[in-house]
Design an enzyme around this catalytic site. Structure first.
Site, PDB file in Angstrom:
ATOM      1  N   GLU A 230      -5.181  -5.416   4.653  1.00 47.63           N
ATOM      2  CA  GLU A 230      -5.280  -6.217   5.874  1.00 47.63           C
ATOM      3  C   GLU A 230      -5.309  -5.408   7.162  1.00 47.63           C
ATOM      4  O   GLU A 230      -4.382  -5.495   7.985  1.00 47.63           O
ATOM      5  CB  GLU A 230      -4.118  -7.217   5.943  1.00 47.63           C
ATOM      6  CG  GLU A 230      -3.992  -8.079   4.710  1.00 47.63           C
ATOM      7  CD  GLU A 230      -2.978  -9.207   4.869  1.00 47.63           C
ATOM      8  OE1 GLU A 230      -2.238  -9.200   5.874  1.00 47.63           O
ATOM      9  OE2 GLU A 230      -2.932 -10.090   4.016  1.00 47.63           O
TER      10      GLU A 230
ATOM     11  N   GLU B 211      -4.024 -11.651  -2.746  1.00 47.83           N
ATOM     12  CA  GLU B 211      -2.826 -12.388  -2.304  1.00 47.83           C
ATOM     13  C   GLU B 211      -3.179 -13.839  -2.067  1.00 47.83           C
ATOM     14  O   GLU B 211      -4.205 -14.146  -1.448  1.00 47.83           O
ATOM     15  CB  GLU B 211      -2.271 -11.846  -0.970  1.00 47.83           C
ATOM     16  CG  GLU B 211      -1.502 -10.563  -1.089  1.00 47.83           C
ATOM     17  CD  GLU B 211      -1.015 -10.058   0.269  1.00 47.83           C
ATOM     18  OE1 GLU B 211      -0.735 -10.875   1.171  1.00 47.83           O
ATOM     19  OE2 GLU B 211      -0.924  -8.829   0.424  1.00 47.83           O
TER      20      GLU B 211
ATOM     21  N   HIS C  87       0.104  -0.296   3.078  1.00 43.03           N
ATOM     22  CA  HIS C  87       0.526  -1.669   3.388  1.00 43.03           C
ATOM     23  C   HIS C  87       1.483  -1.594   4.590  1.00 43.03           C
ATOM     24  O   HIS C  87       2.638  -1.991   4.507  1.00 43.03           O
ATOM     25  CB  HIS C  87       1.176  -2.316   2.164  1.00 43.03           C
ATOM     26  CG  HIS C  87       1.166  -3.816   2.180  1.00 43.03           C
ATOM     27  ND1 HIS C  87       0.650  -4.577   1.157  1.00 43.03           N
ATOM     28  CD2 HIS C  87       1.594  -4.701   3.112  1.00 43.03           C
ATOM     29  CE1 HIS C  87       0.792  -5.872   1.445  1.00 43.03           C
ATOM     30  NE2 HIS C  87       1.364  -5.966   2.627  1.00 43.03           N
TER      31      HIS C  87
END
Ligand code: GCO
Length: 442
Positions: free
Chosen positions: A170, A352, A125
């Protein structure tokens, strides 16, 4: 609104559906003196990069308060907790396990298991060890192999404590925000960097999947992608074409290689110097099977044609959250339905979803009805998509608690739990109570 509700027959009310809360290592842990520096430490130390000039040295002090935080998570009644591992905490500069760091996570994982909370672990992350960035970071193909090595060591060390692994969170943000527009660490700017970084990140994902499948065949192994659906400003052919280009550039770029084994066709129209360096075999590695797809959703954007830049994003329309993102839940269901049509997808988890709001704590109470409204509208949108046949197995609120919101520092609050950074007191917001009631009412 003060409660969350769903139609009685909603698949979202099934006991099999997983509800959780999510966090990320750099955003909550602190405890920086117990790990190697990462690119976000360096970025925070660079003038003008973080809105409140803050950093992640202490954050929510989760490093020392993790036990009470897990108690807090448990008190919310959730089935699962999505957390991330800090690579620079668990791997030493010469590529060995750092036992102190590994022990920190093993205790967390054991405590979660003791409380019957499923651990959804993200391996990356965004906190890349700084020494790897010094060798080129995600612009260096070698970083993908370093990531595989880390995934190999850590998945062996964790054994059967983990319920699900996500390789990356992401990659769009890491590649585009970090290496193309420079608003995230490491802050590189240039069209010639973004696609190259993205390719090495996707390669890292594929390589890590190989070792996860081997070391941890019984966990759900996959990746988490974020999507900001693109809408055209008008019905004109020019605006529609620009919007479709933007969608390929921003969204499909990260999912198509995984499920179709190729980049969107716009790759052929790009100047050679900005194209990724694809070696033979890469696309096969990237498109290896995944057990689940994690989707992060917050907002949409509206585009129009631009002669120089191909597309231009328009200012966000009201209503906005406190971070300036439009609240447009319809894009959430439309996104899920369209991805489901375009690709042959494994089960989806919403890893999320949530909103920054201008929270005020008054007499120990945070009455964030605006955030409850956001959750309600997005759960409704999720319900709509599932009714239309999209296979979604779980939903994670972003975030468990207020935390370091990257370039916004501590100014933007995404938590369903309020954090007072003066004394580190945690207070469950009205949204946290509503979420708990929804989950426990099933
Ligand atoms: C992301 C990250 C989170 C953010 C959240 C709000 O989606 O950007 O996964 O770390 O804090 O999304 O911006």
């Amino acid at each position: 609104m003060t409660t969350l509700s769903l139609p009685l027959n909603s698949p979202l009310l099934s006991k099999e559906f997983t509800y959780g809360v999510a966090t990320a290592s750099f955003q909550i842990e602190g405890g920086h003196e117990h790990r190697l520096p990462c690119i976000w430490d360096t970025f925070c130390a660079t003038d003008g990069k973080i809105a409140d000039n803050s950093n992640g040295f202490f954050a929510c002090e989760h490093y020392t308060r993790w036990k009470e935080d897990i108690e807090l998570i448990d008190s919310l009644g959730v089935d699962a907790y999505r957390m991330s591992i800090s690579w620079p905490r668990v791997i030493t500069q010469n590529g060995r396990l750092n036992t102190e760091g590994v022990q920190f996570y093993i205790e967390i994982l054991d405590e979660l298991r003791r409380r019957n909370i499923k651990a959804y672990v993200t391996l990356y992350h965004w906190d890349l060890p700084q020494h790897l960035e010094d060798n080129g970071g995600w612009l260096n193909r070698e970083t993908a192999y370093q990531f595989q090595h880390y995934a190999d060591l850590i998945s062996k060390a964790f054994g059967d404590r983990v319920f699900s692994y996500a390789t990356l969170n992401e990659p769009f943000c890491s590649a585009f925000l970090g290496y193309e527009v420079g608003i995230h660490a490491p802050g590189k700017v240039g069209k010639e960097y973004g696609r190259k970084a993205a390719h090495h990140l996707l390669l890292a994902h594929g390589l890590a999947m190989q070792v996860l499948r081997k070391n941890s065949p019984n966990t759900l192994n996959g990746i988490v992608l974020n999507f900001t659906p693109c809408y055209s400003a008008s019905e004109s052919e020019a605006d529609k074409a620009a919007t479709s280009y933007a969608d390929d550039y921003i969204n499909q770029w990260y999912i198509k290689p995984i499920f179709d084994g190729q980049y969107p066709e716009i790759i052929d129209t790009m100047p050679e110097n900005i194209q990724p360096e694809i070696e033979s075999g890469d696309m096969e590695i990237i498109s290896g099977a995944v057990d689940f797809l994690g989707i992060n959703f917050y907002t949409r954007c509206i585009y129009q044609a631009d002669e120089q830049e191909i597309y231009q994003v328009l200012p966000a329309k009201a209503p906005l959250t406190d971070i300036g993102w439009e609240i447009y839940p319809k894009a959430f269901s439309e996104l899920l339905v369209s991805l489901n049509e375009k690709y042959d997808l494994p089960p989806i988890y919403i890893t999320e979803n949530g909103a920054a709001m201008d929270d005020k704590i008054v007499d120990g109470i945070v009455n964030d009805t605006d955030r409850i409204d956001y959750y309600q509208e997005h759960l409704n949108a999720l319900h709509d998509a599932m009714i239309q046949g999209v296979n979604v197995q779980g939903y994670f609120a972003w975030s468990l608690m207020d935390n370091f919101e990257w370039a916004e520092g501590y100014l933007k609050r995404f938590g369903i739990v309020y954090v007072d950074y003066q004394n580190q007191l945690r207070t469950i917001k009205a949204s946290g109570k509503a979420y708990k009631n929804l989950i426990t009412s099933r």
